[in-house]
Design a protein around this motif. Sequence first.
Motif, short mmCIF file in Angstrom:
data_model
loop_
_atom_site.label_atom_id
_atom_site.label_comp_id
_atom_site.label_asym_id
_atom_site.label_seq_id
_atom_site.Cartn_x
_atom_site.Cartn_y
_atom_site.Cartn_z
N ASN A 137 0.81 -1.22 0.00
CA ASN A 137 0.00 0.00 0.00
C ASN A 137 0.84 1.26 0.00
O ASN A 137 0.59 2.20 -0.75
CB ASN A 137 -0.92 0.03 1.23
CG ASN A 137 -2.22 -0.67 0.94
OD1 ASN A 137 -2.64 -0.75 -0.22
ND2 ASN A 137 -2.85 -1.19 1.97
N LYS A 138 1.86 1.27 0.88
CA LYS A 138 2.74 2.45 0.94
C LYS A 138 3.45 2.63 -0.39
O LYS A 138 3.65 3.75 -0.85
CB LYS A 138 3.77 2.28 2.05
CG LYS A 138 3.20 2.40 3.45
CD LYS A 138 4.32 2.17 4.44
CE LYS A 138 3.86 2.33 5.87
NZ LYS A 138 4.97 2.00 6.80
N MET A 139 3.83 1.50 -1.01
CA MET A 139 4.52 1.58 -2.29
C MET A 139 3.63 2.23 -3.34
O MET A 139 4.08 3.07 -4.10
CB MET A 139 4.93 0.16 -2.73
CG MET A 139 5.80 0.13 -3.96
SD MET A 139 7.44 0.81 -3.68
CE MET A 139 7.42 2.22 -4.77
N ARG A 140 2.37 1.82 -3.36
CA ARG A 140 1.44 2.41 -4.33
C ARG A 140 1.32 3.92 -4.11
O ARG A 140 1.30 4.71 -5.06
CB ARG A 140 0.08 1.74 -4.23
CG ARG A 140 0.04 0.37 -4.91
CD ARG A 140 -1.37 -0.18 -4.97
NE ARG A 140 -1.73 -0.87 -3.75
CZ ARG A 140 -1.55 -2.17 -3.55
NH1 ARG A 140 -1.04 -2.93 -4.50
NH2 ARG A 140 -1.88 -2.73 -2.41
N GLN A 141 1.23 4.31 -2.83
CA GLN A 141 1.11 5.74 -2.51
C GLN A 141 2.37 6.49 -2.96
O GLN A 141 2.28 7.56 -3.57
CB GLN A 141 0.89 5.91 -1.01
CG GLN A 141 0.74 7.38 -0.61
CD GLN A 141 0.38 7.55 0.85
OE1 GLN A 141 -0.20 6.66 1.48
NE2 GLN A 141 0.73 8.69 1.41
N VAL A 142 3.55 5.93 -2.63
CA VAL A 142 4.80 6.58 -2.99
C VAL A 142 4.92 6.69 -4.51
O VAL A 142 5.35 7.71 -5.04
CB VAL A 142 6.00 5.81 -2.40
CG1 VAL A 142 7.31 6.24 -3.05
CG2 VAL A 142 6.07 6.01 -0.90
N PHE A 143 4.50 5.64 -5.21
CA PHE A 143 4.59 5.69 -6.67
C PHE A 143 3.70 6.80 -7.22
O PHE A 143 4.13 7.63 -8.02
CB PHE A 143 4.21 4.35 -7.28
CG PHE A 143 4.24 4.37 -8.79
CD1 PHE A 143 5.45 4.32 -9.46
CD2 PHE A 143 3.07 4.48 -9.53
CE1 PHE A 143 5.49 4.38 -10.84
CE2 PHE A 143 3.10 4.53 -10.91
CZ PHE A 143 4.31 4.48 -11.57
N LYS A 144 2.45 6.82 -6.76
CA LYS A 144 1.50 7.80 -7.32
C LYS A 144 1.88 9.23 -6.95
O LYS A 144 1.85 10.12 -7.79
CB LYS A 144 0.09 7.49 -6.81
CG LYS A 144 -0.51 6.26 -7.47
CD LYS A 144 -2.02 6.27 -7.36
CE LYS A 144 -2.62 5.10 -8.13
NZ LYS A 144 -3.01 4.00 -7.24
N ARG A 145 2.23 9.42 -5.66
CA ARG A 145 2.47 10.79 -5.20
C ARG A 145 3.89 11.26 -5.45
O ARG A 145 4.10 12.39 -5.87
CB ARG A 145 2.19 10.90 -3.69
CG ARG A 145 0.78 10.57 -3.30
CD ARG A 145 -0.12 11.81 -3.38
NE ARG A 145 -1.47 11.50 -2.95
CZ ARG A 145 -1.82 11.39 -1.67
NH1 ARG A 145 -0.94 11.57 -0.72
NH2 ARG A 145 -3.06 11.10 -1.34
N HIS A 146 4.86 10.43 -5.16
CA HIS A 146 6.24 10.90 -5.27
C HIS A 146 6.80 10.72 -6.69
O HIS A 146 7.24 11.66 -7.32
CB HIS A 146 7.13 10.18 -4.23
CG HIS A 146 8.54 10.70 -4.19
ND1 HIS A 146 9.49 10.17 -3.36
CD2 HIS A 146 9.15 11.69 -4.88
CE1 HIS A 146 10.63 10.84 -3.55
NE2 HIS A 146 10.45 11.75 -4.47
N VAL A 147 6.72 9.49 -7.19
CA VAL A 147 7.33 9.24 -8.51
C VAL A 147 6.59 10.01 -9.60
O VAL A 147 7.20 10.66 -10.44
CB VAL A 147 7.34 7.72 -8.82
CG1 VAL A 147 7.92 7.47 -10.21
CG2 VAL A 147 8.14 6.97 -7.77
N LEU A 148 5.26 9.95 -9.56
CA LEU A 148 4.51 10.60 -10.64
C LEU A 148 4.30 12.09 -10.40
O LEU A 148 4.30 12.88 -11.33
CB LEU A 148 3.16 9.91 -10.85
CG LEU A 148 3.21 8.45 -11.33
CD1 LEU A 148 1.82 7.91 -11.56
CD2 LEU A 148 4.05 8.30 -12.60
#
Lengths: 127, 182
Positions: free
Chosen positions: A98-109
């Motif tokens: 879950n945290k990974m999905r959040q980091v991907f959406k918010r930080h990476v993208l």
Amino acid sequence: MTKLTIADLKKIKEKVQAETALRDGARRAKVTVHMGTCGIASGARDVMDALMREIEEAGVTDVMVTTSGCMGLCSREPLVTVEILGQEPIKYEYMNANKMRQVFKRHVLQGEIQIPFVLARGSEILK
Amino acid sequence: MLDLSLHILDIAENSTRAGAKTIFITITEDATADRLAIEIIDDGAGMSEAARLRSLDPFYTTKKVRRVGLGLPMLAQAVERTGGCFSLASEEGRGTRVAVEFVRSHIDRQPLGDVAGVLIILIAGNDGMDFVYSHLRDGQLFTLDTRNIRSAIEDVPISHPDVLQFIRKHLKEGLNEIGAGY
């Protein structure tokens, strides 16, 4: 169901080549999932799976995913390092899918560092 | 480690850090002989005889960042629990071979787990490396050789999401065909 063949692979190749020709080819970000014994035992595989699925769903091709070894902070695994091009790398601790999905959406993208999960800024010598 | 695929991931990650170019992963399931064997061979740096002899000591590691090295000892323990056998051969400059054999029906044998997922992770995370995976189940064989894929896609990176998706489908199909799609 028809069997997948080399011809299918060629089709993928042509499609990808056509797409890359339209872009300038610069990478947006590099995401490293730490995969030492400690990382694997504490769930790095689920984190990596979640990350790869997010990338597939978002349809981005300029995010590079890689794995690395243990850096000695085994108690904080799974660790993930996000490196946006031209910025200092950010390390996230105690990751899960879950945290990974959040980091991907918010930080990476979108470029917003997810401060509650951050362990440190900067990089260390790996491997 | 909850399943054997995670052990495979862990041992293969060792190979990647030993600078291997090609890693061979072979799984052999034999219901009649009641055995399950896993073999991981790499062409990495290998290790000295002294290092090999100490590699099953959980307090031995070549790393400087911590004082324990649990990957191989945990695999050896998982094997011993089922009455199987563990073997490790290595030659400096040539590579390493880890081979384990489990008693397949033993109640303490961990499930094989998502081997296809592990291969995808290895392929995605190590772009410059090749993996040759063979799975032999009761006489039926499935193989995946990333060198063939690489030659078909030419300059497209193998870690491209579309290529990975293809490999994932290919693995799923192939493993289901031989009855190993767990």
